[in-house]
Design an enzyme around this catalytic site. Sequence first.
Site, mmCIF file in Angstrom:
data_model
loop_
_atom_site.group_PDB
_atom_site.id
_atom_site.type_symbol
_atom_site.label_atom_id
_atom_site.label_comp_id
_atom_site.label_asym_id
_atom_site.label_seq_id
_atom_site.Cartn_x
_atom_site.Cartn_y
_atom_site.Cartn_z
ATOM 1 N N HIS A 319 1.305 -0.918 -0.347
ATOM 2 C CA HIS A 319 0.337 -0.082 -0.155
ATOM 3 C C HIS A 319 0.897 1.242 0.132
ATOM 4 O O HIS A 319 2.136 1.473 0.358
ATOM 5 C CB HIS A 319 -0.851 -0.535 1.523
ATOM 6 C CG HIS A 319 -1.791 1.306 0.841
ATOM 7 N ND1 HIS A 319 -1.889 2.312 1.404
ATOM 8 C CD2 HIS A 319 -2.639 0.677 1.128
ATOM 9 C CE1 HIS A 319 -2.947 2.702 1.291
ATOM 10 N NE2 HIS A 319 -3.886 2.307 1.232
ATOM 11 N N ASP A 377 -8.279 -4.211 -0.873
ATOM 12 C CA ASP A 377 -8.871 -4.824 -1.590
ATOM 13 C C ASP A 377 -8.680 -5.852 -1.686
ATOM 14 O O ASP A 377 -8.907 -6.697 -2.587
ATOM 15 C CB ASP A 377 -7.798 -3.746 -2.526
ATOM 16 C CG ASP A 377 -8.372 -2.951 -2.589
ATOM 17 O OD1 ASP A 377 -8.792 -1.944 -3.379
ATOM 18 O OD2 ASP A 377 -7.106 -1.801 -2.842
#
Length: 443
Positions: A319, A377
């Site tokens: 991320h 996600d």
Amino acid sequence: MSERSMASEKAQTNETATLTDNQTGESLTLPVLHPTIGPRVIDIRRLYAEMGMFTYDPGFTSTASCESDITFIDGEEGVLLHRGYSIEDLAEKSDFLEVCYLLLYDKLPNKQQKVDFENTITLHTMLHEQMTSFFRGFRRDAHPMAIMVGVVGAMSAFYHDSTDINDPYQRMVASHRLIAKMPTISAMAYKYSIGQPFVYPRNDLSYAENFLHMMFSVPCEEYKVSPTLAKAMDRIFILHADHEQNASTSTVRLAGSSGANPFACIAAGIASLWGPAHGGANEAVLTMLQEIGSKERIPEFIKRAKDKDDPFRLMGFGHRVYKNYDPRASVLRQSAHDVLDELGKRDEPLLELAMELERIALEDEYFTDKKLFPNVDFYSGIILQAMGFPTSMFTVLFALARTVGWIAQWREMIEDPVQKIGRPRQLYTGEPKRPYVPIEERS
């Protein structure tokens, strides 16, 4: 003194940092601000005026563009706080509308405040009937995000009584309307894309239940919303409600700094979110899992992910901010099991594949050393697909949930006494000034 100004004073310290220009020998002492939590911040606002220089920071990865007391992220430790409350606590103990109240009003509601807020949102869920014409103006195969951008932007043409950004009451009404109507707009975009009639909102259902009903019911038969699926949907909304100064939130703030109406600002945020590098990651995870196909092929793809000359990348790992396990991912991991159990898909091959991929990757020093841990996600796409959402709706759901964060950030920006219209500087590397040559003299 305003509340926002007082917050600025809290950050003030006697600490300073000195910047020296080695070319001229000139020095400038700059104040160092201390946030409530997080790294110290050098206030460079006097830099250009006193030294004639800018800072260069592509992507603004080392620049604080605003002061905010809404959301805090510690990427190194894997911490996400909304108004000081951990995302784990909120996802486990709250519901989405309670989190909306928290983001908008800086505190958790008491029982009466929660009831009043829920009633207010419920009474705003219907769309102006003439707005249905906007949907019918799109091609039947239009992407739902394209419809969202257009319809949300058009709201300013129908709700003139909540576009004055200088009126606190109108700002509040616009905020409530956007939170309330976004599920209706999202569901209508889906229904239009598959040729089914629009389903109107129902006041007897919760926020998540109402959205699922508008998405999946049809007028010819009764649709019962599963409490398990509604809970999972509500949790997904909570986990995506706000995430500090990301690309779409910064877009909303930048648009709002010009004085644009709130509906235009949120439409701008939706457009930014539509980018595959921002809102499309969970769809990319599903595509990757389908490409891998089976557990036996995981080592092959792990090897490819390590090869810097191979374009393949493990989607859903790593991320921009988190250098640790994304706290939202651990919450969704359990929701994935709950949803698949409810739907009788406990042996869903994609979930088993995802879990095995996660296990192998987290035992590999290559990924742990680079701090490539699963993010939100990684599991959300599996959950949404199991619930019946097509991949084209994944980013729409993200926009629906993130609307409250955008609104909270927009309102904070409007009420900040030091906010100015956004105007980033640049490092110009083009031609210097040169004389204009008439066309007949050019070689």
